[in-house]
Design an enzyme around this catalytic site. Structure first.
Site, mmCIF file in Angstrom:
data_model
loop_
_atom_site.group_PDB
_atom_site.id
_atom_site.type_symbol
_atom_site.label_atom_id
_atom_site.label_comp_id
_atom_site.label_asym_id
_atom_site.label_seq_id
_atom_site.Cartn_x
_atom_site.Cartn_y
_atom_site.Cartn_z
ATOM 1 C CG LEU A 69 52.408 52.115 42.230
ATOM 2 C CD1 LEU A 69 53.567 52.873 42.874
ATOM 3 C CD2 LEU A 69 51.653 53.034 41.272
ATOM 4 C CG ASN A 93 41.269 43.214 33.182
ATOM 5 O OD1 ASN A 93 42.291 43.629 33.726
ATOM 6 N ND2 ASN A 93 41.195 42.012 32.639
ATOM 7 C CG ASP A 166 39.248 36.259 28.893
ATOM 8 O OD1 ASP A 166 38.875 37.127 29.695
ATOM 9 O OD2 ASP A 166 39.520 35.105 29.236
#
Length: 394
Positions: A69, A93, A166
């Site tokens: 998209l 994020n 992370d």
């Protein structure tokens, strides 16, 4: 009947690289329908392997569906907003402000769906003087203090192995979203869940911060010493590698002496307390290593383990991938991909005794579920999908 924990929960996953995708992976492994919303060219991490899909992407995107998209086009934004009406969770994020500039940030989407749980994962958070600093695991290791206590004093500060910032950020993002879903059952309200990698790392330094608090001076960087003041503590050379040992009780220390055949030192005045042993740490480590060097990792590990000493062989990545314990528990799984071939893939580390886990499925190809998701969620037919493809909205 679907007996997974998050059966019926719909997640729009706009995340990238490691932090956000790991949170979304945990939700998928708990049974949520996770729709990975990718740019037309695919999520950034896909391309890090060149022509090959990198292992990191394969691991972090199991059990997800993928749609493409273009959120820079008005039609793409409108389609996302329409999907948000049906979603329970949206995860992203991006750097602070990116979603707002696209016109699909929290302040917009909460009006479209007041029950939406919007998860935001960033490096430094959505507030504070450093919020707009670029962040990666390496730089957060530096900013969080982790790098300052990793390595040895005679060498520069070192990065810790792996990507702890992370993954810790992803774990906290998952925990925050799950808590918000629980709260929504009572309030019927959505919320913004905000997690920063920097915030997530502070508690990992409990031992070092305790030492700093007690001594009033910064701890010296020493990879062979315990930040909590345990002794013996270290890596000990064997015939074929190393083992790691830590003793946090007197019984552990006495058991070490039994294994290495030095029970005569049990009443040694200098070794009778942890403080005394710390002052003689080099001597003690030499005593232990004199014994371990005469044994293989397997022999040494077995001897210490049988005597109830906390011990483990220092294993390489191949040994970890083949670990019978992790495979027996279902954490690691031998699978065969029709293109890539044989793979060892991890599942979620989290187990739920009274809920099933969905079967582990491979990462989706880019846009593999465009027809399914846009057809079922938005009711688009073949001609409409063809038009969207030709205009490069999807």
């Amino acid at each position: 009947m679907d007996n997974t924990l998050l059966a019926g929960i719909k997640v729009l996953d706009l995340t990238q690289i490691y932090q956000g995708p790991y949170a979304a992976f945990l939700m998928a492994q708990a049974g949520a329908e996770v729709i990975k919303v990718e740019p037309i060219g695919g999520e950034r991490l896909r391309g890090f392997g060149g022509e090959k899909t990198p292992m990191s992407f394969i691991m972090l995107n199991s059990n997800k569906k993928s749609i493409t998209l273009d959120l820079k086009q008005e039609k793409g934004k409108a389609m996302l907003c329409e999907m948000v009406q049906q979603a329970d969770v949206l995860l992203e994020n991006y750097a602070p402000g990116v979603m707002d500039r696209l016109g699909v940030g929290w302040n917009v989407l909460k009006k479209i769906n007041p029950r939406l749980i919007y998860g935001s994962g960033t490096g430094y958070g959505l507030s504070g003087p450093d919020r707009d600093m670029l962040a990666m695991d390496h730089t957060i290791q530096a900013a969080s203090g982790v790098m300052s206590v990793t390595g040895d004093a005679d060498r520069p500060p070192s990065r810790a192995g792996g990507a702890p910032c992370d993954i810790m950020g992803g774990i906290h993002m998952y925990a925050g979203v799950m808590s918000a879903l629980f709260g929504r059952q009572h309030s019927n309200k959505g919320t913004l869940v905000e997690v920063s990698m920097l915030d997530s790392m502070y508690f990992t330094l409990c031992s070092e911060l305790t030492l700093y608090h007690n001594r009033g001076s910064l701890p010296v960087r020493n990879s062979a010493r315990s930040p909590a003041g345990a002794c013996p503590y270290g890596r000990y050379e064997c015939q074929d590698g190393y083992i790691a040992i830590i003793c946090v009780s007197e019984s552990h220390w006495h058991n070490v002496l039994s294994v290495i055949g030095r029970t005569d030192l049990r009443d040694h005045e200098a070794y009778g307390t942890v403080r005394g042993r710390l002052q003689s740490e080099d001597e003690i480590n030499s005593l232990i290593e004199d014994w371990t060097r005469r044994n293989s990792r397997k022999e040494a590990s077995r001897a210490f383990n049988n005597s109830r000493v906390p011990v483990a062989p220092v294993r390489n990545l191949e040994e970890v991938k083949r670990d019978p314990h992790l495979h027996e528990r279902g954490m690691l799984n031998n699978m065969v991909h029709e293109v890539i071939g044989e793979l060892v893939l991890p599942s979620s580390p989290i187990r739920y005794s009274d809920y099933e886990s969905p079967p582990l499925t491979f990462f989706p190809e880019k846009g593999a579920h465009n027809d399914e998701i846009y057809g079922t969620w938005l009711g688009l037919d073949d001609s409409q999908l063809t038009e969207l493809r030709s205009s490069k909205v999807i």
